[in-house]
Design an enzyme around this catalytic site. Structure first.
Site, mmCIF file in Angstrom:
data_model
loop_
_atom_site.group_PDB
_atom_site.id
_atom_site.type_symbol
_atom_site.label_atom_id
_atom_site.label_comp_id
_atom_site.label_asym_id
_atom_site.label_seq_id
_atom_site.Cartn_x
_atom_site.Cartn_y
_atom_site.Cartn_z
ATOM 1 N N ALA A 162 19.861 12.852 -5.415
ATOM 2 C CA ALA A 162 18.708 13.322 -4.647
ATOM 3 C C ALA A 162 18.799 14.809 -4.327
ATOM 4 O O ALA A 162 19.802 15.466 -4.618
ATOM 5 C CB ALA A 162 18.585 12.505 -3.366
ATOM 6 N N HIS A 163 17.758 15.312 -3.673
ATOM 7 C CA HIS A 163 17.681 16.762 -3.432
ATOM 8 C C HIS A 163 18.832 17.265 -2.561
ATOM 9 O O HIS A 163 19.192 16.654 -1.580
ATOM 10 C CB HIS A 163 16.337 17.196 -2.866
ATOM 11 C CG HIS A 163 15.785 16.430 -1.728
ATOM 12 N ND1 HIS A 163 14.554 16.707 -1.187
ATOM 13 C CD2 HIS A 163 16.268 15.375 -1.029
ATOM 14 C CE1 HIS A 163 14.328 15.877 -0.197
ATOM 15 N NE2 HIS A 163 15.331 15.062 -0.086
#
Lengths: 332, 332, 332
Positions: A237-238
């Site tokens: 994820a980011h």
């Protein structure tokens, strides 16, 4: 529509709210985290856990919800500062128009020596591809990417704009790097998008399996350091930061802003909470779900994760539990 | 080979079985669920749980296994009515031949104003794309799709035939909408395919992450309502109905025919059984596996899902269990 | 650089180590598992569990770590025999250069009658496609594949080199067959790649959902037998062997070298350890994580997997556990 900077007064007017300890003509041209923002950058305080960090921040302006005491910090007190942050981000970083060309390799892209780009692959504007690349059919590399030497991208791989790969990076079919992180801010019951203006950086000798996803950072990079290997159908994820020489098996998901040390092993189907740290040398066995920080050299299992030995004991005890409950009932 | 309707007598002959309470010349041109079928439609009873619904159905003909009493309903009593249903579905809805053209945008497709279709993307026959679309390289949109205004499809997105998108729908790279649902009927040890003749409908302002999948309905639509956000590597099975403004994090899977209310939050790696309902405003934390209906505004965790507080108590108690088992053993 | 065989003496020199019971001029042209290797093949012993198998192996040469007694077997005693194996594999099977052509269908590929290849799809060198295929846009089939009759590959499907499909195989959008298995050997803290030189074989009437992955074998095939159905977002690791008429629901992951019998049902999100066997007729319910062999006709649930009835009892007892712990505390 797009501007490269705003004055504090302009922001106060656009966002609403009350400007304090900040001259109206201060120019803000960036959005950065509290601990990275300097006097020309805007930051925000949305999570009370970062209050101390806000008090020490050198940001030129901090967006903050009413009722939070930021002392002498330059601040814009506004309802839903987090949404304010997302809006400013969008104003400074509007999604750029794609710059497609009729030529599969954009005229402004640069290919190194001995690169091969298959028919049906595309390489975007200003992208630089190092020597010896093998870009298979159906690969799409967007604008402003940088690939090191001897990278191999198998069919259908997608690199969003600004993705950076080291040398000898190998990415299997249909994996995606640089897609938007999953970030929204609730505004009156509606999920408003937080523009994802970061990017993805991948170190030397990283291999990524098929149909895995690595999201771009919200601000700054999502990073996978040199020598790390990631299997099929994984999610990064980011703003995740993965250290060197980690091994991450299939169907593992790493939530936003979580960091891994070096030589971490995540077996298949592991899941992690966001914003935690998994220490170097740790091993999480298959299907482990970890919710908080893991010290270096841990060996853990379970949902929720426990030291492996303890988890085995719990499993054994759980198997005895039905008989135990019956026996206790009989006694009472 | 393909026919648009059958008489009841034709079906009795093709499928075998015994026609009751139904004139042989009744014409049946559709297959519909028991509660939606009118006199020109065929339906079927395969799951005893829907017996009452079958008794009240207005279907022109109901396929039913021997030994089930459907009173005066028009019925075709046959061995393996479910397989009968699948066969009729295939006869009425044979998979259409793909209608590819040499032009990337099929001559019969319609693009709105200010649409951009990248080289290497394809738009199928009769598909209508609203104003302002950005169709990235390697996107493949099949026949008879409808896209609203300002949709963005990133590289490698695939829309199967008949997919419907609202306005401002944003789908990240390599996600797939409209693939066949996972439906088979066992016939003498072999899994025979149930044709998936439904479609996918996506509301306004929906965003879907990278490499996620949304299957077409078996009959009728799989639906994602306005404002819902879905992360990477998620699975939405056939005939799922997702309400408005839900947030569904990465690696979550929603099984067939399950429905979500509005403003539901499913954290990462959540799984649901099929044919259940998750009430509006509910939150399932990461890794939760839910097997039955969830009331509105629930907050649940665990495998299997329990109220979050109860799950925490179970986790704490489980950690004490090995010592407890030892202590009890010592006493006896 | 690439050679098709080595003498034992050459290997001893390249790898270092001590040649025993083996003439230096013995020619070795293959790498095979201990039980398949003949006198012209090299094998290796890395896992002590296979010691007996090594003693009985007919391999022309066995790489083995120091301190392991292989009696009179022909052997090369070396530090890190597993890494030696990976190196020899790479020398004998260097990754071939892709053989792209400007024509979407390579001039040396063969298409059967009534095949349709969409614009934007590619078919690689020497690949043979049976009659009646439907190859959708954006499908990329690499070199030396063989497809039976009436296969359907939906948009974005990728077949790596050497993939073999039976008749009527149907693969949904963006799935990947033949990507490298996840195999590395640690050498002084660095994960060195074990070349994956096997392939994928899929039987008749197999259907695979969207964005699923099937890795090629490390040595020899990964195999999915006739009639098996696999849903979206599933992972089949290297050298997995799946029997006939299995049903594998979405988000299931099968780890390396695990074997399934016939008519096995894995519900959604199931995970398996590697190198285990799941017996014919077994059912694992949704979210089950299985760590060891499962007998035929088992019905199991849980993490870790238990017989379903026992798992239900454990779940019920777990729900009572917090109260039980409290009650016991009160007594003491």
């Amino acid at each position: 529509m797009s501007k490269t900077s705003f004055t504090a007064a302009e922001l106060a007017e656009r966002l609403g709210g009350d400007l304090r300890n900040c001259p109206g003509d201060r120019v803000l041209g960036q959005v950065l985290p509290l601990d990275q923002a300097g006097s020309g950058a805007l930051s925000f305080l949305a999570n009370p856990k970062y209050h101390a960090r806000a008090l020490q921040s050198g940001a030129g302006l901090i967006l903050v919800d009413p009722g939070t005491d930021l002392g002498d910090r330059p601040q814009l007190v506004m309802k839903n500062a987090y949404w304010g942050f997302a809006q400013v981000l969008g104003w400074l970083h509007p999604e750029p128009e794609p710059e497609w060309s009729d030529a599969p390799v954009h005229p402004t892209a640069k290919l190194g020596r001995n690169c091969r780009v298959a028919p049906g692959a595309t390489v975007g504007a200003r992208t630089v591809v190092g020597d010896g690349a093998r870009i298979h059919p159906g690969v799409h590399i967007a604008e402003d990417c940088v690939l090191g030497e001897d990278c191999v991208l198998f069919p259908g791989v997608v690199l969003y704009r600004g993705t950076i790969l080291g040398n000898r990076v190998r990415i299997h079919a249909n994996s995606v790097l640089g897609s938007d992180g999953f970030g929204y801010v609730p505004v009156q019951g509606v999920h408003r998008k937080i523009p994802q203006v970061g990017w993805v950086e991948v170190g030397d000798d990283v291999e990524i399996g098929a149909t895995s996803t690595v999201d771009r950072g919200a601000l700054g990079p999502t990073r996978i350091a040199a020598g790390t290997k990631i299997d099929n159908l994984c999610q990064v994820a980011h703003n995740v930061q993965i250290g060197e020489h980690c091994v991450i098996a299939s169907m593992t998901g790493i939530s936003g802003s979580t960091t891994l040390g070096h030589h971490v092993t995540l077996a298949g189907k592991v899941g992690t909470a966001g914003h935690i740290h998994i220490g170097s040398g740790s091993v999480l066995t298959g299907n482990t779900m970890v919710g908080k920080d893991v010290p270096d050299n841990s060996f853990m299992s379970g949902y929720l994760a426990r030291p492996h030995k303890q988890w085995l004991e719990c499993q054994a005890a759980l198997n005895r539990l039905p008989a135990l409950v019956k026996a206790l009932k009989a006694r009472t």
